[in-house]
Scaffold this active site. Structure first.
Site, PDB file in Angstrom:
ATOM      1  N   ASP A  92     116.681  53.405  31.857  1.00 34.48           N
ATOM      2  CA  ASP A  92     117.577  52.392  31.274  1.00 34.48           C
ATOM      3  C   ASP A  92     117.470  51.037  31.972  1.00 34.48           C
ATOM      4  OD1 ASP A  92     118.635  54.493  29.660  1.00 34.48           O
ATOM      5  OD2 ASP A  92     119.971  55.055  31.286  1.00 34.48           O
ATOM      6  N   ALA A 110     113.217  60.312  26.650  1.00 34.56           N
ATOM      7  CA  ALA A 110     113.380  58.927  27.097  1.00 34.56           C
ATOM      8  C   ALA A 110     113.409  57.998  25.902  1.00 34.56           C
ATOM      9  CB  ALA A 110     112.218  58.532  28.015  1.00 34.56           C
ATOM     10  N   HIS A 169     113.456  54.058  24.461  1.00 35.85           N
ATOM     11  CA  HIS A 169     113.228  52.650  24.755  1.00 35.85           C
ATOM     12  C   HIS A 169     113.840  51.809  23.641  1.00 35.85           C
ATOM     13  CE1 HIS A 169     109.468  53.383  27.501  1.00 35.85           C
ATOM     14  NE2 HIS A 169     110.593  53.851  27.990  1.00 35.85           N
ATOM     15  N   THR A 208     118.943  65.986  28.417  1.00 39.02           N
ATOM     16  CA  THR A 208     119.168  65.367  27.106  1.00 39.02           C
ATOM     17  C   THR A 208     119.160  66.390  25.980  1.00 39.02           C
ATOM     18  OG1 THR A 208     116.800  64.967  26.831  1.00 39.02           O
ATOM     19  CG2 THR A 208     118.110  63.195  27.829  1.00 39.02           C
ATOM     20  N   GLN A 265     111.348  56.904  31.581  1.00 41.55           N
ATOM     21  CA  GLN A 265     112.273  57.329  32.629  1.00 41.55           C
ATOM     22  C   GLN A 265     112.262  56.337  33.799  1.00 41.55           C
ATOM     23  OE1 GLN A 265     110.412  59.847  31.086  1.00 41.55           O
ATOM     24  NE2 GLN A 265     112.013  61.115  30.277  1.00 41.55           N
ATOM     25  N   THR A 307     116.559  37.201  30.559  1.00 41.69           N
ATOM     26  CA  THR A 307     117.881  36.560  30.501  1.00 41.69           C
ATOM     27  C   THR A 307     118.578  36.806  29.162  1.00 41.69           C
ATOM     28  OG1 THR A 307     116.891  34.496  29.728  1.00 41.69           O
ATOM     29  CG2 THR A 307     117.153  34.757  32.117  1.00 41.69           C
ATOM     30  N   GLY A 308     118.091  37.778  28.409  1.00 43.27           N
ATOM     31  CA  GLY A 308     118.685  38.103  27.113  1.00 43.27           C
ATOM     32  C   GLY A 308     117.826  39.128  26.413  1.00 43.27           C
TER      33      GLY A 308
END
Length: 340
Positions: free
Chosen positions: A13, A41, A43, A127, A179, A325-326
């Site tokens: 994460d 996992a 994404h 999971t 992961q 930054t975003g």
């Protein structure tokens, strides 16, 4: 010719999906190969205003000129694989996505065994995607391979041969891990880990690339750290404190609420050492420092953020070259040219 690996520096994460998407879209490698455990996992990718959650197909799919491969070390769930091929149909992924013919297959019985295990599902926090039982059967040499499955016919290839041939021809290859370091079966917080190693060395082996062919290892860290499921978490904060800071998060695969903590410098140092990091990508800086949201120039960052970056570089002895930054691709500070 370059062959780069990107891996997570924490417990997953970390924002790998955003970094992979950015790097593949801008650098345009000829091959993007997925390494790691399997569909346990997830994404997250945000591109052109749309969000995608992926568990099998490489996150670099947005670079439509790349061949998308899944290494032999990765567990394949054919149901998830074909769902994502349809899900990403507008990016023409069916014509360019192939799994190694030696990939081990997750069957329904593996998922049932995973969820029925009190140890895996309840204590460890699995999971429930069947990866642990499938890797067990792989070790016992009883698991089926992709070449044995009718559902995978026409979607298999020899990944090491393709990747190494591409490198011999001077083409670029990008290997995306899944992961994170803290979930490594060898180096993570055992027993609260995944069912195989998750470091860069294993990612290289997953796609059949020898260590002498790797140019850069990019380790991704989030500006704070998160964890889904059970296990030690030295820098964890109370949920109320995280909510007050606006850091509430949920897992891509499980939907479970993530545990939140402060950046762990000791873990970062160990992660960089064992992964052999040559670059660091730092994500979610805007979540921790809202004033820097969507900033694209390092000079426009506040002194506080720059000191944070310098602290990481001083502790790990590895340069921070990507700062997110975003969520969008353009919300990125790219400092890689400064290394040249």
């Amino acid at each position: 010719m370059t062959c780069n690996i990107l891996v997570g520096g924490g417990w997953g994460d970390e924002g790998k999906g955003k970094c992979i998407t950015y790097l593949c879209y801008h650098d345009e490698p000829e091959i993007i190969a997925r390494a790691g455990v399997g569909p346990n996992a997830g994404h997250s990718v945000e591109f052109n205003g749309e969000k995608y959650g992926l568990r099998m197909i490489p996150s670099g799919f947005v670079h439509t000129g790349a061949r998308l491969l899944i290494g032999a070390g990765v567990l394949v769930d054919p149901e998830v694989f074909h769902y994502e091929l349809d899900y990403l149909n507008k990016y023409n992924v069916k014509q360019r996505t192939f799994a190694d013919y030696r990939c081990a297959i997750i069957e329904e019985e593996h998922k049932q065994q995973d969820k029925a295990s009190d140890h895996l599902y309840k204590k460890i926090g699995s999971t429930g995607t069947g990866c642990g039982p499938a890797n067990r059967d792989r070790a016992l040499r009883t698991v089926k391979q992709a070449q044995d499955m009718e559902s995978m016919e026409g979607f298999t290839t020899d990944v090491p041969l393709e990747v190494n041939t591409a490198l011999d021809e001077g083409k670029d290859v990008f290997i995306e891990g899944s992961q994170g370091f803290g979930l490594s079966l060898y180096y993570g917080t055992y027993p609260f880990v995944t069912s195989k190693d998750t470091t860069a060395s294993s990612m290289s082996a997953d796609v059949g690339v020898g260590p002498t062919r790797i140019d850069d290892v990019i380790v991704v860290f989030k500006s704070y750290i998160t964890r889904v499921g059970e296990g030690p978490f030295p820098s964890e904060m109370q949920p109320e404190e995280a909510e007050k800071m606006g850091l509430e998060e949920f897992g891509t695969v499980t939907g479970r609420k993530r545990r939140i903590g402060l950046f762990d410098m000791e873990m970062a140092k160990e992660s960089c050492m064992i992964n052999g990091a040559t670059q660091i990508a730092l994500t979610c800086v805007d979540r921790l420092y809202p004033s820097c949201e969507r900033v694209t120039e390092y000079s426009d960052l506040s002194g506080e953020i720059k000191r944070f970056v310098e602290e990481i570089e001083d502790a790990t002895k590895v340069p921070v070259t990507i700062i997110s930054t975003g969520p969008d691709l353009k919300d990125t500070i790219d400092l890689r040219e400064e290394l040249i």
